[in-house]
Motif scaffolding. Structure first.
Motif, mmCIF file in Angstrom:
data_model
loop_
_atom_site.group_PDB
_atom_site.id
_atom_site.type_symbol
_atom_site.label_atom_id
_atom_site.label_comp_id
_atom_site.label_asym_id
_atom_site.label_seq_id
_atom_site.Cartn_x
_atom_site.Cartn_y
_atom_site.Cartn_z
ATOM 1 N N LEU A 82 0.830 -1.210 0.000
ATOM 2 C CA LEU A 82 0.000 0.000 0.000
ATOM 3 C C LEU A 82 0.867 1.263 0.000
ATOM 4 C CD1 LEU A 82 -2.818 -1.072 2.475
ATOM 5 C CD2 LEU A 82 -2.969 -0.875 -0.014
ATOM 6 N N THR A 83 1.948 1.270 0.773
ATOM 7 C CA THR A 83 2.836 2.446 0.840
ATOM 8 C C THR A 83 3.457 2.723 -0.520
ATOM 9 O OG1 THR A 83 3.315 1.969 3.160
ATOM 10 C CG2 THR A 83 4.865 3.418 1.998
ATOM 11 N N ALA A 84 3.900 1.663 -1.219
ATOM 12 C CA ALA A 84 4.519 1.841 -2.541
ATOM 13 C C ALA A 84 3.507 2.364 -3.548
ATOM 14 C CB ALA A 84 5.099 0.509 -3.021
ATOM 15 N N GLU A 85 2.277 1.923 -3.471
ATOM 16 C CA GLU A 85 1.252 2.356 -4.421
ATOM 17 C C GLU A 85 0.881 3.827 -4.177
ATOM 18 O OE1 GLU A 85 -3.116 0.899 -6.125
ATOM 19 O OE2 GLU A 85 -2.124 -0.183 -4.488
ATOM 20 N N LEU A 86 0.823 4.293 -2.902
ATOM 21 C CA LEU A 86 0.511 5.691 -2.601
ATOM 22 C C LEU A 86 1.622 6.604 -3.107
ATOM 23 C CD1 LEU A 86 -1.357 7.735 -1.259
ATOM 24 C CD2 LEU A 86 -0.155 7.322 0.918
ATOM 25 N N ASP A 87 2.867 6.210 -2.977
ATOM 26 C CA ASP A 87 3.992 7.000 -3.491
ATOM 27 C C ASP A 87 3.888 7.160 -5.003
ATOM 28 O OD1 ASP A 87 4.904 7.168 -0.921
ATOM 29 O OD2 ASP A 87 6.379 5.538 -1.134
ATOM 30 N N ARG A 88 3.477 6.139 -5.687
ATOM 31 C CA ARG A 88 3.340 6.198 -7.155
ATOM 32 C C ARG A 88 2.253 7.194 -7.558
ATOM 33 N NH1 ARG A 88 -0.061 4.098 -10.513
ATOM 34 N NH2 ARG A 88 -1.050 2.825 -8.887
ATOM 35 N N LEU A 89 1.120 7.229 -6.812
ATOM 36 C CA LEU A 89 0.056 8.176 -7.124
ATOM 37 C C LEU A 89 0.501 9.623 -6.889
ATOM 38 C CD1 LEU A 89 -3.060 6.299 -5.673
ATOM 39 C CD2 LEU A 89 -2.457 6.613 -8.069
ATOM 40 N N GLN A 96 -8.363 6.711 -5.576
ATOM 41 C CA GLN A 96 -7.326 5.749 -5.192
ATOM 42 C C GLN A 96 -6.445 6.327 -4.074
ATOM 43 O OE1 GLN A 96 -6.577 2.668 -6.007
ATOM 44 N NE2 GLN A 96 -8.309 2.410 -7.419
ATOM 45 N N ARG A 97 -6.132 7.583 -4.159
ATOM 46 C CA ARG A 97 -5.272 8.163 -3.123
ATOM 47 C C ARG A 97 -5.984 8.193 -1.773
ATOM 48 N NH1 ARG A 97 -3.148 14.188 -4.071
ATOM 49 N NH2 ARG A 97 -5.358 14.577 -3.674
ATOM 50 N N ALA A 98 -7.278 8.551 -1.780
ATOM 51 C CA ALA A 98 -8.020 8.560 -0.522
ATOM 52 C C ALA A 98 -8.140 7.146 0.048
ATOM 53 C CB ALA A 98 -9.410 9.160 -0.755
ATOM 54 N N ALA A 109 -6.631 5.660 3.676
ATOM 55 C CA ALA A 109 -7.506 5.055 4.681
ATOM 56 C C ALA A 109 -7.021 3.670 5.066
ATOM 57 C CB ALA A 109 -8.946 4.990 4.138
ATOM 58 N N LEU A 110 -6.614 2.847 4.083
ATOM 59 C CA LEU A 110 -6.142 1.487 4.381
ATOM 60 C C LEU A 110 -4.880 1.510 5.231
ATOM 61 C CD1 LEU A 110 -6.711 -0.305 0.941
ATOM 62 C CD2 LEU A 110 -7.985 -0.641 3.066
ATOM 63 N N LEU A 111 -3.980 2.437 4.937
ATOM 64 C CA LEU A 111 -2.761 2.507 5.728
ATOM 65 C C LEU A 111 -3.068 2.908 7.170
ATOM 66 C CD1 LEU A 111 -0.266 4.162 3.186
ATOM 67 C CD2 LEU A 111 -0.132 1.882 4.203
ATOM 68 N N GLY A 112 -4.087 3.741 7.356
ATOM 69 C CA GLY A 112 -4.451 4.132 8.710
ATOM 70 C C GLY A 112 -5.031 2.974 9.494
ATOM 71 N N ASP A 113 -5.755 2.040 8.820
ATOM 72 C CA ASP A 113 -6.380 0.904 9.532
ATOM 73 C C ASP A 113 -5.428 -0.265 9.732
ATOM 74 O OD1 ASP A 113 -8.691 2.353 9.499
ATOM 75 O OD2 ASP A 113 -9.510 1.349 7.691
ATOM 76 N N LEU A 114 -4.342 -0.407 8.914
ATOM 77 C CA LEU A 114 -3.475 -1.579 8.949
ATOM 78 C C LEU A 114 -2.421 -1.432 10.029
ATOM 79 C CD1 LEU A 114 -2.893 -4.240 7.500
ATOM 80 C CD2 LEU A 114 -1.288 -2.991 6.041
ATOM 81 N N THR A 115 -2.326 -2.452 10.983
ATOM 82 C CA THR A 115 -1.335 -2.436 12.060
ATOM 83 C C THR A 115 -0.757 -3.844 12.188
ATOM 84 O OG1 THR A 115 -2.613 -0.756 13.227
ATOM 85 C CG2 THR A 115 -0.894 -1.915 14.477
#
Length: 990
Positions: free
Chosen positions: A288-295, A729-731, A735-741
Motif C-alpha cells: 500500500l505504501t509503494a502504491e501511494l507514493d506512485r500516485l 485511489q489516493r483517498a 484510509a487502508l494505511l491508517g487501519d493496517l497495524t
C-alpha cells in the motif's frame, strides 16, 4: 436284390450294343462268364457297378476311360441295368461323360453324363428321376448298400474279394451296420456322446464360473499375492471366507489410525494459518505504501488533464458553429467540382458552356419533341419491312407445300392401284382354306395311324416273345407234372410200405406179413408237391392263353390300321402331312394378308384425300399473301420520304435525336452548376464571420484555437474518469494505511525472512499430517470395500457350489456310461462299442453259416469263427474273425492263408453273410452274387468241393455268377456267357 437284364454299348471293350439276360442265365442258379484274358469279363461287372453307382470298382475307377475305343466316334456310351428289389422292378440307364464330334466343323465337344431311373408299374415304366444326385440317393436307399459295400458283398471284383475277410473290426462295422439295420445302437452311442459333451460343457462352464468368482475374490484381497485356484467351488468358498476375516481386522486397525492422524493434521493447519496471516499483514503494508507514493508522483499529469477538461467545456458551445463552417466549405468545394465537370461535358458535346440561355434551351426542347414523334414512324417502317419479308416467305412456303401435296397425291394413287391388285390375289387363295384344312386332317389321320401301326408292331413283337415264353413255361410245367407223376408212381410201393403197421394187412396183397417192404430209391414225391405242380401248370396255361389273346388282339388292331394307312411308310406319310400343313398355313396367311391389305387401302385413300385438300389450301394462301404485300409496299414509300426530310445532315433520325438530347443536357447542367457555386460561396463567407465573433467572446484568441480545444465526448469523459479515479485511489490508500497495524513485526527485512522460514516448516508439517490422514482413510476405505466384495463373493461361491454339485454327479455318471458303450473307458476292458457288441452276435451267426460252407470247401479242415478279444495296439475289438485249422487245432489269422484258401474262406464268408442277412427282418435280401476270378488258385479236389457248395445255393433261390477263364469250369457249368475278343471290339455270346 436280383439282376434281370444288362445292356451296354460303346462301354469298355464293347463297341456294339450287347445284351445279357440274367433271368435266363440264373435259371439253373449257377452260371459262368468266361473268355480269354483281356476280353472284357470284368468289364461286364464294371458295367453293373457303373449303372448302379456311376463308378467302377478298384483301380479301374481312377482312370476315366469308360468309353470304348473301338466304337464309332458318334456313338454315345450307355449302360442299361434292370433289377428287382422286394417285388419292385427298376431300370437305370446311365451314360458317362465323353467327347463327341462337333456337328459343324472339326474338333469335339464335351457331352455331360446323364442318368434315367424308372420303375415298372403294371405294364408300363414310370420315370422316377433324371438327375444324377437324386438318382444316386434313391438307388443307395433302395439297394441299402454303398458302392464299397456292394463290391465287398455282392460284386466281388478281381483281386478285391478277400478285402472284407482281411479288414479290421472298424472297417467291417459300417458294412455290417448297414446290412443288419443296427443304426439305432449307433444312435444310442452318439446320443450318449452328445449328452456327455453337453454335460462336460456345462461342467466346464461351472468351473469357469468358479474360476471367475475366485479371480474376482483374489482381486478384492488387500494382499496382492497369486494363489492357485482351488479344485472345487467348496474349497474356494472356504478360502474366501478366511480372507473376509483378514479384511475385517485390517479395517478396524485403519479406523483407529484415521482418528489419530486427523487430530495431528488439524493442529498443524492452525499453526500454519496463524504464521501466514502475520506475514500477509506485513507484506500488505509495504504494498500500500509503494502504491501511494506512485500516485503522488503523478500529480503534474493530473493537473494537465483537469485543464484539458475545462477548455473542452468552454469550446463545447462553439461546436455547432464549427460544424456549419465545415459543411459550408464542403458544399463550396462540391459546387466548384460540378462546374468543372459541366464545362467539360458541354465542350465535349460541341457547345459553348456560357451559351445555355433560356431561349436556347427552349428551342432545343421544341426540336426534340418533333423528333420523338418521328421515331415512332421509323419503328413502323421497320415493322413493315419485316412484314414484307415474312409475307414473301409465306408465299414461297405455300407454293412448295402445294407442289409436295400434288406429288404425294400422284404416288398414293399409284400405291392404291397396286394394293388393290394384291388384295384380289390374296382373297383368291384364302377362299381355298376349308378344302386345304380337310386335306390336312386326312393327312394327320393317316400319319397318326402309321405311327400307331409302328408302335403296335413293336408291341406285337414283345407280345409274341411273351407268348413264346409262356408256351415254354407251360411246357416246362407240364414236364414237371409228368415227371412228378412218374416218380410218384415209381415210388408208390414205397409210399404204401411206409403206411404199413406191424400186424395190419397190406392194401395190395392183403397179407399181414411184410417180409421186404419197398423203400424209396430217391427223394419221395408227396401228394402235396404233385398238387402244387399241377396248380403251377394251370397257372402257366392261363398265362399262355392271356398271352395268345394279346397277340390276337394286336393282330386285329394292326389290320385295322393297315386299312387306314394303305401300307404307306412313315416318312411318306409325314411328308404328305407336312405338305398339307404348309398349304393350310399358306391359305391362312393369305387371309391375314387380305385383311391387312384392306386396312392399308383404307389408310392410303384417307392420305390421298388429305393431300389434295392440303394442295387447295396452299394455293389459296399464296393468293391472299400477294394482295397483302401490295398494301404494305404503298405505306413503306410514304414513311420513308418523311424520315429523310427530318434527319437533316445526320446519319439517321436516331443519331440526330441523340445529338440534340446531349446538347440540351450539357447546357442545362452548366446553368445549374453556375448558380450552385455562387450560392455555396455566399454561405461560407457568412459562417466564417459568425464563428470568429463567437470564439472571441468565449475567451479564445481565434477560431483556430477554439477548434483545437474541442475534444470528442468520449475523450472528455475518459479524462474526467482518470482524474476522479486518481483522487479516489489516493483517498482509499490513505484510509487502508491508517487501519493496517501488523502485530509484533518490525519493518526490517531480516525479521520477514525468519517468519517465511517458519511458515514453510509449518506448511510441510501440515502436508505430511494431511497425507498420513488421507492414507489412513484410503486404507480404511479399501478394507471396507474388500470386506463387502469378499463377503458377497463368498456367498456366491457357496450358492454356486450347491448348484453345481448335482451337475458334476450327472456328468460323472453319463461319462462313465458313454465311455463304456463307445469302448473307450469305464468297465469296458474289451474296448468294444455297443453297436459292435450287437453286431458281434450277427457276425457270430455269419461265421457259423460261413463255417458250414468253408468246411465243405476245405474237406473239413477249416472253420471260420468270430473273435472278440482285445486287438493289437489298443485297437477296438468285437468284430474280429479267425480261422481254426482242424489239422493242427491252431486258431489262425485270415491273412496267413494261402491264395486258394483265402478264396474259399472269403467266398464262404460272403455266402454266409448273405444267408444271415436274408434271414434278418429288415435286412437287405441278396439274391445274386457275382465272383470275379480266384478259381485258378484251386486244385481239382478243392474245386469240386467249391462247386458242390455253389451248386447247393439253388435250393435257396439264389443265383451265383462265376467269372473265370478256367477251362474245367466250362465243362461243369452248363449256363454260360462267353466274351469273344476281336480286333474291332468284344461281343457277348450266350
Amino acid at each position: 436284390m436280383r439282376l434281370h437284364r444288362l445292356e451296354l454299348v460303346a462301354f469298355g471293350p464293347f463297341a456294339d450294343r450287347q445284351r445279357v439276360d440274367f433271368d435266363e442265365l440264373s435259371q439253373a442258379g449257377l452260371f459262368l462268364l468266361h473268355g480269354p484274358t483281356g476280353a472284357g469279363k470284368t468289364s461286364v461287372l464294371d458295367a453293373i457297378c457303373f449303372a448302379l453307382y456311376g463308378r467302377v470298382p478298384g483301380e479301374r475307377g481312377r482312370v476315366n476311360r469308360l468309353r470304348s475305343d473301338h466304337a464309332a466316334a458318334t456313338v454315345a456310351p450307355e449302360v442299361v441295368c434292370e433289377f428287382s428289389l422286394s417285388e419292385r422292378r427298376f431300370e437305370v440307364t446311365r451314360s458317362p461323360e465323353w467327347q463327341r464330334p462337333k456337328k459343324r466343323g472339326s474338333g469335339t465337344v464335351r457331352q455331360h453324363a446323364h442318368v434315367v431311373l424308372r420303375e415298372r408299374v403294371g405294364e408300363a415304366w414310370k420315370p422316377l428321376t433324371n438327375r444324377i444326385d437324386e438318382a444316386a440317393d434313391l438307388l443307395q436307399q433302395l439297394i441299402g448298400l454303398g458302392p464299397e459295400q456292394f463290391t465287398k458283398l455282392i460284386l466281388l471284383p478281381q483281386g478285391e474279394f478277400a478285402a472284407f475277410l482281411r479288414a479290421t473290426a472298424e472297417e467291417r462295422r459300417p458294412l455290417l451296420q448297414k446290412l443288419f439295420g443296427t443304426d439305432r445302437f449307433a444312435e444310442v452311442e452318439r446320443w450318449l456322446a452328445d449328452r456327455r459333451r453337453e454335460l462336460d460343457h456345462q461342467v466346464q462352464l461351472a468351473n469357469a464360473t468358479t474360476a471367475r468368482l475366485f479371480a474376482r475374490a483374489q482381486e478384492a484381497r488387500l494382499e496382492d499375492l497369486d494363489v492357485e485356484p482351488p479344485p472345487t467351488a467348496e474349497a474356494a468358498a472356504g478360502l474366501v471366507t478366511g480372507w473376509v476375516q483378514d479384511a475385517r481386522a485390517e479395517r478396524a486397525a485403519a479406523r483407529i489410525e484415521v482418528r489419530t492422524t486427523e487430530q495431528a493434521s488439524e493442529n498443524a493447519r492452525t499453526a500454519a494459518e496463524a504464521a501466514a496471516e502475520a506475514l500477509t499483514q506485513h507484506r500488505r503494508q509495504a504494498e500500500l505504501t509503494a502504491e501511494l507514493d506512485r500516485l503522488l508522483a503523478a500529480a503534474g499529469q493530473q493537473s494537465q488533464r483537469r485543464a484539458a477538461v475545462m477548455a473542452a467545456g468552454h469550446a463545447r458551445v462553439l461546436t455547432p458553429l464549427l460544424a456549419d463552417l465545415e459543411a459550408a466549405q464542403r458544399r463550396s468545394a462540391a459546387a466548384a467540382e460540378r462546374w468543372s465537370r459541366a464545362q467539360a461535358g458541354a465542350e465535349a458535346a460541341g457547345e459553348d458552356p456560357d451559351a445555355g440561355t433560356p431561349e436556347r434551351l427552349a428551342a432545343l426542347g421544341t426540336e426534340l419533341g418533333a423528333l420523338t414523334e418521328l421515331l415512332s414512324a421509323e419503328r413502323d417502317l421497320r415493322r413493315l419491312d419485316t412484314r414484307q419479308r415474312a409475307g414473301e416467305q409465306e408465299i414461297e412456303a405455300a407454293e412448295r407445300d402445294s407442289a409436295e401435296a400434288e406429288t404425294e397425291a400422284i404416288a398414293l394413287a399409284a400405291r392404291q392401284s397396286l394394293l388393290s391388285g394384291e388384295r384380289t390375289a390374296a382373297e383368291l387363295i384364302a377362299v381355298t382354306l376349308p378344302d386345304r384344312e380337310q386335306d390336312a386332317a386326312r393327312a394327320t389321320t393317316v400319319a397318326r395311324a402309321v405311327l400307331e401301326h409302328e408302335r403296335l408292331a413293336r408291341a406285337q413283337t414283345g407280345a409274341q416273345d411273351a407268348l413264346r415264353a409262356a408256351i415254354d413255361a407251360h411246357q416246362s410245367a407240364v414236364e414237371v407234372v409228368q415227371d412228378l407223376r412218374t416218380r410218384r408212381l415209381d415210388g408208390m410201393a414205397a409210399e404204401l410200405a411206409a403206411g404199413l403197421t406191424g400186424d395190419g394187412p397190406c392194401p395190395v396183397c392183403g397179407s399181414c406179413e411184410h417180409p421186404a417192404p419197398a423203400a424209396h430209391q430217391a427223394s419221395p414225391v408227396t401228394e402235396q408237391a404233385q398238387r402244387r405242380a399241377e396248380v403251377a401248370q394251370q397257372a402257366t396255361e392261363a398265362d399262355r392263353e392271356r398271352a395268345r389273346d394279346l397277340v390276337h388282339a394286336g393282330e386285329q388292331k394292326l389290320a385295322a390300321l393297315l386299312a387306314v394307312t394303305g401300307g404307306k411308310p412313315a416318312d411318306a406319310a409325314a411328308a404328305e402331312l407336312a405338305e398339307a400343313q404348309e398349304r393350310v398355313d399358306e391359305a391362312r396367311a393369305a387371309g391375314k394378308r387380305a385383311q391387312q391389305l384392306t386396312a392399308d387401302l383404307d389408310e392410303v385413300a384417307d392420305r390421298l384425300e388429305r393431300a389434295r385438300a392440303r394442295q387447295a389450301e396452299a394455293l389459296a394462301a399464296a393468293g391472299t399473301g400477294r394482295e397483302v404485300l401490295a398494301g404494305i409496299a404503298a405505306r413503306r414509300g410514304d414513311l420513308r420520304s418523311r424520315l429523310v426530310q427530318a434527319r437533316g445532315e445526320d446519319v439517321d433520325l436516331q443519331a440526330r435525336h441523340r445529338r440534340l438530347t446531349g446538347a440540351l443536357a450539357s447546357l442545362t447542367e452548366c446553368s445549374g452548376a453556375r448558380q450552385a457555386m455562387a450560392q455555396a460561396r455566399e454561405r461560407f463567407d457568412r459562417a466564417s464571420a459568425v464563428l470568429d465573433s463567437a470564439a472571441t467572446q468565449a475567451g479564445f484568441a481565434n477560431r483556430a484555437a477554439a477548434a483545437a480545444a474541442v475534444l470528442p465526448a468520449a475523450e472528455v469523459e475518459r479524462l474526467a474518469e482518470l482524474v476522479a479515479e486518481h483522487d479516489t485511489q489516493r483517498a482509499r490508500l490513505q484510509a487502508l494505511l491508517g487501519d493496517l497495524t501488523p502485530p509484533d513485526l518490525d519493518p526490517g527485512r531480516e525479521q520477514e525472512r525468519d517468519v517465511e522460514s517458519e511458515l514453510e516448516r509449518l506448511r510441510v508439517a501440515q502436508t505430511q499430517t494431511r497425507q498420513a490422514h488421507e492414507s489412513a482413510r484410503e486404507r480404511h476405505t479399501l478394507a471396507g470395500r474388500s470386506v463387502r466384495a469378499l463377503t458377497g463373493l463368498a456367498t456366491e461361491l457357496d450358492a454356486h457350489a450347491s448348484a453345481s454339485a448335482p451337475l458334476r454327479g450327472r456328468f460323472a455318471t453319463v461319462e462313465s456310461v458313454s465311455r463304456c458303450v463307445e469302448g473307450t473307458g469305464g468297465d469296458n476292458t474289451m474296448r468294444m462299442r455297443l453297436s459292435s457288441y450287437v453286431l458281434a452276435a450277427r457276425l457270430e451267426q455269419v461265421a457259423e453259416a460261413a463255417s458250414l460252407r468253408l468246411a465243405a470247401m476245405s474237406g473239413g479242415r477249416y472253420l471260420l469263427v468270430h473273435t472278440d478279444g482285445p486287438s493289437r495296439a489298443g485297437a477296438r475289438s468285437g468284430l474280429g474273425l479267425a480261422v481254426i485249422d482242424g489239422w493242427t487245432g491252431v486258431q489262425r489269422d485270415p491273412a496267413s492263408l494261402s491264395g486258394g484258401e483265402t478264396f474259399c474262406t472269403s467266398l464262404a464268408l460272403a455266402l454266409g453273410l448273405a444267408d444271415v442277412v436274408q434271414a434278418e427282418a429288415g435286412g437287405s435280401v441278396i439274391e445274386t452274387l457275382l465272383v470275379d476270378e480266384g478259381f485258378g488258385s484251386l486244385d481239382e479236389d478243392t474245386l469240386d468241393e467249391v462247386m458242390d457248395v455253389l451248386d447247393s445255393l439253388r435250393s435257396a433261390g439264389r443265383s451265383v455268377g462265376l467269372v473265370s477263364h478256367v477251362s474245367d469250369l466250362r465243362d461243369r457249368i452248363p449256363a454260360q456267357l462267353e466274351v469273344v475278343k476281336t480286333r474291332t471290339g468284344s461281343r457277348l455270346i450266350a
